[in-house]
Design a protein around this motif. Structure first.
Motif, PDB file in Angstrom:
ATOM      1  N   TYR A  41      30.525  22.797  29.600  1.00  0.00           N
ATOM      2  CA  TYR A  41      30.503  24.192  29.167  1.00  0.00           C
ATOM      3  C   TYR A  41      29.843  24.315  27.796  1.00  0.00           C
ATOM      4  O   TYR A  41      28.991  25.173  27.567  1.00  0.00           O
ATOM      5  CB  TYR A  41      31.937  24.736  29.132  1.00  0.00           C
ATOM      6  CG  TYR A  41      32.017  26.218  28.918  1.00  0.00           C
ATOM      7  CD1 TYR A  41      31.893  27.100  29.983  1.00  0.00           C
ATOM      8  CD2 TYR A  41      32.221  26.740  27.646  1.00  0.00           C
ATOM      9  CE1 TYR A  41      31.973  28.471  29.797  1.00  0.00           C
ATOM     10  CE2 TYR A  41      32.297  28.107  27.451  1.00  0.00           C
ATOM     11  CZ  TYR A  41      32.171  28.963  28.518  1.00  0.00           C
ATOM     12  OH  TYR A  41      32.240  30.315  28.321  1.00  0.00           O
ATOM     13  N   LEU A  42      30.209  23.428  26.898  1.00  0.00           N
ATOM     14  CA  LEU A  42      29.688  23.457  25.541  1.00  0.00           C
ATOM     15  C   LEU A  42      28.198  23.141  25.488  1.00  0.00           C
ATOM     16  O   LEU A  42      27.466  23.718  24.681  1.00  0.00           O
ATOM     17  CB  LEU A  42      30.484  22.478  24.679  1.00  0.00           C
ATOM     18  CG  LEU A  42      30.260  22.511  23.177  1.00  0.00           C
ATOM     19  CD1 LEU A  42      30.445  23.908  22.610  1.00  0.00           C
ATOM     20  CD2 LEU A  42      31.221  21.539  22.507  1.00  0.00           C
TER      21      LEU A  42
ATOM     22  N   ALA B 106      21.919  28.202  21.917  1.00  0.00           N
ATOM     23  CA  ALA B 106      21.828  28.466  20.475  1.00  0.00           C
ATOM     24  C   ALA B 106      20.578  27.814  19.891  1.00  0.00           C
ATOM     25  O   ALA B 106      19.881  28.417  19.068  1.00  0.00           O
ATOM     26  CB  ALA B 106      23.079  27.963  19.763  1.00  0.00           C
TER      27      ALA B 106
ATOM     28  N   TRP C  51      34.045  21.389  20.403  1.00  0.00           N
ATOM     29  CA  TRP C  51      33.013  21.822  19.460  1.00  0.00           C
ATOM     30  C   TRP C  51      33.348  21.311  18.055  1.00  0.00           C
ATOM     31  O   TRP C  51      32.502  20.781  17.352  1.00  0.00           O
ATOM     32  CB  TRP C  51      32.856  23.327  19.472  1.00  0.00           C
ATOM     33  CG  TRP C  51      32.025  23.832  18.320  1.00  0.00           C
ATOM     34  CD1 TRP C  51      32.416  24.675  17.335  1.00  0.00           C
ATOM     35  CD2 TRP C  51      30.661  23.509  18.025  1.00  0.00           C
ATOM     36  NE1 TRP C  51      31.391  24.888  16.456  1.00  0.00           N
ATOM     37  CE2 TRP C  51      30.297  24.183  16.856  1.00  0.00           C
ATOM     38  CE3 TRP C  51      29.704  22.694  18.646  1.00  0.00           C
ATOM     39  CZ2 TRP C  51      29.030  24.086  16.289  1.00  0.00           C
ATOM     40  CZ3 TRP C  51      28.441  22.584  18.081  1.00  0.00           C
ATOM     41  CH2 TRP C  51      28.111  23.285  16.914  1.00  0.00           C
TER      42      TRP C  51
ATOM     43  N   LYS D 279      25.630  30.258  15.409  1.00  0.00           N
ATOM     44  CA  LYS D 279      25.255  30.808  16.718  1.00  0.00           C
ATOM     45  C   LYS D 279      26.122  30.225  17.832  1.00  0.00           C
ATOM     46  O   LYS D 279      26.527  30.930  18.743  1.00  0.00           O
ATOM     47  CB  LYS D 279      23.777  30.571  17.005  1.00  0.00           C
ATOM     48  CG  LYS D 279      22.849  31.468  16.209  1.00  0.00           C
ATOM     49  CD  LYS D 279      21.405  31.221  16.592  1.00  0.00           C
ATOM     50  CE  LYS D 279      20.478  32.112  15.800  1.00  0.00           C
ATOM     51  NZ  LYS D 279      20.541  33.514  16.205  1.00  0.00           N
ATOM     52  N   VAL D 280      26.401  28.922  17.759  1.00  0.00           N
ATOM     53  CA  VAL D 280      27.271  28.303  18.764  1.00  0.00           C
ATOM     54  C   VAL D 280      28.671  28.907  18.667  1.00  0.00           C
ATOM     55  O   VAL D 280      29.259  29.294  19.687  1.00  0.00           O
ATOM     56  CB  VAL D 280      27.322  26.764  18.609  1.00  0.00           C
ATOM     57  CG1 VAL D 280      28.368  26.160  19.546  1.00  0.00           C
ATOM     58  CG2 VAL D 280      25.962  26.149  18.875  1.00  0.00           C
TER      59      VAL D 280
ATOM     60  N   ALA E 215      32.068  34.498  24.614  1.00  0.00           N
ATOM     61  CA  ALA E 215      32.381  34.082  25.988  1.00  0.00           C
ATOM     62  C   ALA E 215      33.871  33.808  26.196  1.00  0.00           C
ATOM     63  O   ALA E 215      34.269  33.375  27.274  1.00  0.00           O
ATOM     64  CB  ALA E 215      31.580  32.828  26.338  1.00  0.00           C
TER      65      ALA E 215
ATOM     66  N   HIS F 248      26.129  26.246  25.724  1.00  0.00           N
ATOM     67  CA  HIS F 248      26.143  27.074  24.515  1.00  0.00           C
ATOM     68  C   HIS F 248      25.301  26.441  23.403  1.00  0.00           C
ATOM     69  O   HIS F 248      24.606  27.154  22.670  1.00  0.00           O
ATOM     70  CB  HIS F 248      27.584  27.305  24.045  1.00  0.00           C
ATOM     71  CG  HIS F 248      28.324  28.255  24.924  1.00  0.00           C
ATOM     72  ND1 HIS F 248      28.310  29.618  24.732  1.00  0.00           N
ATOM     73  CD2 HIS F 248      29.078  28.043  26.028  1.00  0.00           C
ATOM     74  CE1 HIS F 248      29.033  30.201  25.663  1.00  0.00           C
ATOM     75  NE2 HIS F 248      29.516  29.267  26.467  1.00  0.00           N
TER      76      HIS F 248
ATOM     77  N   SER G  27      28.647  32.382  20.029  1.00  0.00           N
ATOM     78  CA  SER G  27      28.474  32.346  21.475  1.00  0.00           C
ATOM     79  C   SER G  27      29.787  32.022  22.171  1.00  0.00           C
ATOM     80  O   SER G  27      30.144  32.630  23.187  1.00  0.00           O
ATOM     81  CB  SER G  27      27.395  31.320  21.834  1.00  0.00           C
ATOM     82  OG  SER G  27      27.204  31.260  23.221  1.00  0.00           O
ATOM     83  N   LEU G  28      30.518  31.065  21.622  1.00  0.00           N
ATOM     84  CA  LEU G  28      31.820  30.704  22.195  1.00  0.00           C
ATOM     85  C   LEU G  28      32.801  31.871  22.075  1.00  0.00           C
ATOM     86  O   LEU G  28      33.544  32.165  23.016  1.00  0.00           O
ATOM     87  CB  LEU G  28      32.381  29.461  21.513  1.00  0.00           C
ATOM     88  CG  LEU G  28      31.645  28.160  21.790  1.00  0.00           C
ATOM     89  CD1 LEU G  28      32.219  27.031  20.944  1.00  0.00           C
ATOM     90  CD2 LEU G  28      31.678  27.802  23.261  1.00  0.00           C
TER      91      LEU G  28
END
Length: 91
Positions: free
Chosen positions: A30-31, A38, A80, A56-57, A64, A34, A60-61
């Motif tokens: 999943y990561l 990014a 992360w 940005k990561v 979502a 992202h 984004s997380l």
């Protein structure tokens, strides 16, 4: 620089595949998406600052979050944090 950082992050995820639990495999997969999105966004916008990519990561997380169960969201955020800290020396 962004591309190199992306590759380092993805490599840290890949390095743990052999010993990863099912939850860790899910969070890593999943990561990865992202992180790659990014990085692509940074490259498209001409951003070369790694700190901007990290933001940005994170954003984004956060955006979502509703896609995941609360426990899955925690797993992804923990992964992360772990790989972000693992790349700290890379900066």
């Amino acid at each position: 620089m962004i591309h190199d950082y992306e590759q380092k992050l993805l490599q840290l995820i890949d390095d743990n595949i052999d010993s990863a639990t099912d939850d860790e495999l899910f969070a890593g997969g999943y990561l990865r998406g992202h992180i790659s999105l990014a990085a692509a966004d940074c490259e498209q916008q001409g951003v070369i600052d790694i700190a901007q990519m990290q933001l940005k990561v994170k954003q984004s997380l956060l955006d979502a979050k509703s896609e995941l169960s609360p426990s899955d969201y925690v797993l992804v955020c923990q992964m992360w944090q772990n790989i972000y800290l693992g790349c700290w020396i890379y900066r």
